[in-house]
Design a protein around this motif. Structure first.
Motif, PDB file in Angstrom:
ATOM      1  N   GLY A   1      -1.843  -1.275  -4.842  1.00 21.35           N
ATOM      2  CA  GLY A   1      -2.866  -0.930  -3.732  1.00 21.35           C
ATOM      3  C   GLY A   1      -3.722  -2.075  -3.642  1.00 21.35           C
ATOM      4  O   GLY A   1      -4.306  -2.382  -2.508  1.00 21.35           O
TER       5      GLY A   1
ATOM      6  N   PRO B   1      -0.035   1.716  -9.546  1.00 23.92           N
ATOM      7  CA  PRO B   1      -0.468   2.104  -8.276  1.00 23.92           C
ATOM      8  C   PRO B   1      -1.682   1.265  -7.933  1.00 23.92           C
ATOM      9  O   PRO B   1      -1.890   0.989  -6.723  1.00 23.92           O
TER      10      PRO B   1
ATOM     11  N   THR C   1       2.580   9.054  -6.362  1.00 28.11           N
ATOM     12  CA  THR C   1       3.255  10.503  -6.104  1.00 28.11           C
ATOM     13  C   THR C   1       4.287  10.640  -7.138  1.00 28.11           C
ATOM     14  O   THR C   1       4.132  11.794  -7.657  1.00 28.11           O
TER      15      THR C   1
ATOM     16  N   CYS D   1       0.932  -0.993  -0.046  1.00 31.79           N
ATOM     17  CA  CYS D   1      -0.115  -0.057  -0.059  1.00 31.79           C
ATOM     18  C   CYS D   1       1.009   1.056   0.170  1.00 31.79           C
ATOM     19  O   CYS D   1       0.588   2.203  -0.633  1.00 31.79           O
TER      20      CYS D   1
ATOM     21  N   SER E   1       2.110   1.756  -3.450  1.00 30.34           N
ATOM     22  CA  SER E   1       1.147   2.263  -4.190  1.00 30.34           C
ATOM     23  C   SER E   1       1.128   3.747  -4.054  1.00 30.34           C
ATOM     24  O   SER E   1       1.094   4.529  -5.168  1.00 30.34           O
ATOM     25  N   THR E   2       1.150   4.167  -2.889  1.00 21.68           N
ATOM     26  CA  THR E   2       0.963   5.672  -2.723  1.00 21.68           C
ATOM     27  C   THR E   2       2.207   6.229  -3.347  1.00 21.68           C
ATOM     28  O   THR E   2       2.072   7.389  -3.807  1.00 21.68           O
ATOM     29  N   SER E   3       3.510   5.684  -3.029  1.00 24.09           N
ATOM     30  CA  SER E   3       4.678   6.491  -3.427  1.00 24.09           C
ATOM     31  C   SER E   3       4.672   6.483  -4.987  1.00 24.09           C
ATOM     32  O   SER E   3       5.234   7.228  -5.551  1.00 24.09           O
TER      33      SER E   3
END
Ligand code: SF4
Ligand code: SF4
Length: 375
Positions: free
Chosen positions: A266, A262, A244, A236, A239-241
């Motif tokens: 995620g 992503p 970004t 997770c 995924s966020t990184s």
């Protein structure tokens, strides 16, 4: 030897008994580390407690366990010392009381933040926009611009990193102070070895049979649930990184199609978090009761609930992002994630950091890089 608390004094008594007996030396890292000492200061006990994975094998193998008059219960006492150590090293000190009634604190903060995000989303956009935002190409950025998200979550994330670093540094300095002063050398191999042992949960297997449950059956499921949770969380985060990097480096804005990196990271991570945390809670409830630190059940449950909530609301947001529920789910998900960030340094989250550091020190001791202790 004088100790800061009665729990530490009890841990000293038990380690002294175990150091004479040494029957359990093959079970985990705690006993070999204990055998390198002749006396146990508070820092030694905090170190040993964070090496313990609470598998309970040494309790069931012990001829001096209750009702024997020695009343040796290593897993329970080390769990109490370990849980106390999280508060003792927490930074800033003014927030250390959050470890008391931790479940209540985290529940209140989560409820407040979810309510604030819901209230703010409706107030800022109006109900009509909230329930129709899924029809716009920008999707959730139509409700909360990316820059606003960064402005809210960036400082929360940086604060969490700083507080966890400061707490971990205090723990590390305390458990290593004497060796470092005397020139013992911590090498990269020790950190790599600790990463290997933490990543594989080498010592969460009860010496090979698995953890003992309340029905007196051993099982390795706790290790499986922990792996799903830990690696689910990492996915997770990845995924966020990745999202970004897409946003700032490639100029590609969310939402992304289901097959894009992503979303894939995620989705797999979210499923791992939900399944792993559900399994961990079940394992916690089934754990052999004599070895549990029941006074901290709220802290354990709150941490599991926060990870479960993060995974579940993230998955719901993903699968229902093209429905009118998207706006509400976004607000709830952001409130839960913000709670996870802000409370991470003041809850069970830090156990991973302290355990890794304890394993790193153990790796050094195992190489022979330890200054012999005086009696
Ligand atoms: S837990 Fe019991 S059996 Fe194991 S080393 Fe300690 S005293 Fe000996
Ligand atoms: S409970 Fe398990 S990990 Fe902890 S000291 Fe006993 S055998 Fe080692």
């Amino acid at each position: 030897m004088e100790h800061r608390t009665a729990t530490l004094a009890e841990a000293d008594r038990l380690m002294t008994v175990c150091n004479s007996c040494r029957y359990c030396e093959g079970l985990c890292a705690v006993f070999p580390a204990m055998e390198m000492r002749r006396s146990f200061a508070d820092a030694d006990l905090n170190y040993l407690a964070n090496l313990c994975h609470n598998c309970s094998a040494c309790y069931h193998d012990c001829q001096f366990a209750p009702p024997h008059e020695f009343a040796v219960n290593v897993p329970k006492v080390l769990a109490e010392v370990r849980n106390d150590s999280y508060a003792h090293y927490a930074w800033p000190a003014a927030l250390q009381p959050m470890f008391r009634r931790n479940g209540l604190w985290i529940g209140l903060i989560c409820a407040t933040l979810v309510a604030l995000f819901l209230f703010g989303t409706f107030l800022w956009n109006g109900a009509g926009a909230v329930f129709s935002a899924q029809t716009t190409p920008e999707n959730f950025y139509a409700l909360m611009p990316h820059n606003v998200m960064v402005a809210l979550f960036g400082p929360a994330f940086l604060f969490a990193i700083l507080a966890i670093y400061m707490g971990g540094r205090a723990f590390w300095r305390d458990i290593s102070a004497r060796d470092m002063e005397d020139g013992a050398h911590q090498s990269g191999i020790d950190y790599a070895r600790a990463g290997h042992d933490a990543g594989r949960l080498t010592y969460l297997d009860g010496g090979g049979d698995g953890c003992m449950n309340a029905d007196e059956q051993t099982s390795d499921n706790r290790k499986l649930w922990h792996h799903l949770t830990f690696y689910g969380f990492l996915l997770c985060f990845a995924s966020t990184s990745t999202g970004t990097l897409y946003h700032y480096l490639l100029g590609r804005e969310a939402p992304y199609p289901w097959w894009d990196l992503p979303v894939v990271l995620g989705t797999v991570g979210g499923v791992g978090l939900v399944v792993g945390t559900a399994g961990l809670l079940r394992a916690k409830l089934r754990q052999y009761h004599d070895v549990r630190d029941d006074t901290r059940f709220g802290m354990d449950a709150a941490f599991i609930a926060m990870l479960f909530g993060t995974g579940l609301t993230g998955l719901l947001l993903l699968f229902l992002r093209e429905t009118p529920l998207m706006g509400i789910l976004l607000a709830v998900h952001l409130g839960v994630v913000m709670t996870l960030f802000l409370t991470a340094p003041y809850g069970k989250f830090v156990h991973g950091i302290y355990r890794y550091l304890a394993l790193a020190r153990f790796a050094r001791e195992r190489r022979g890089e330890m200054v012999p202790q005086d009696a």
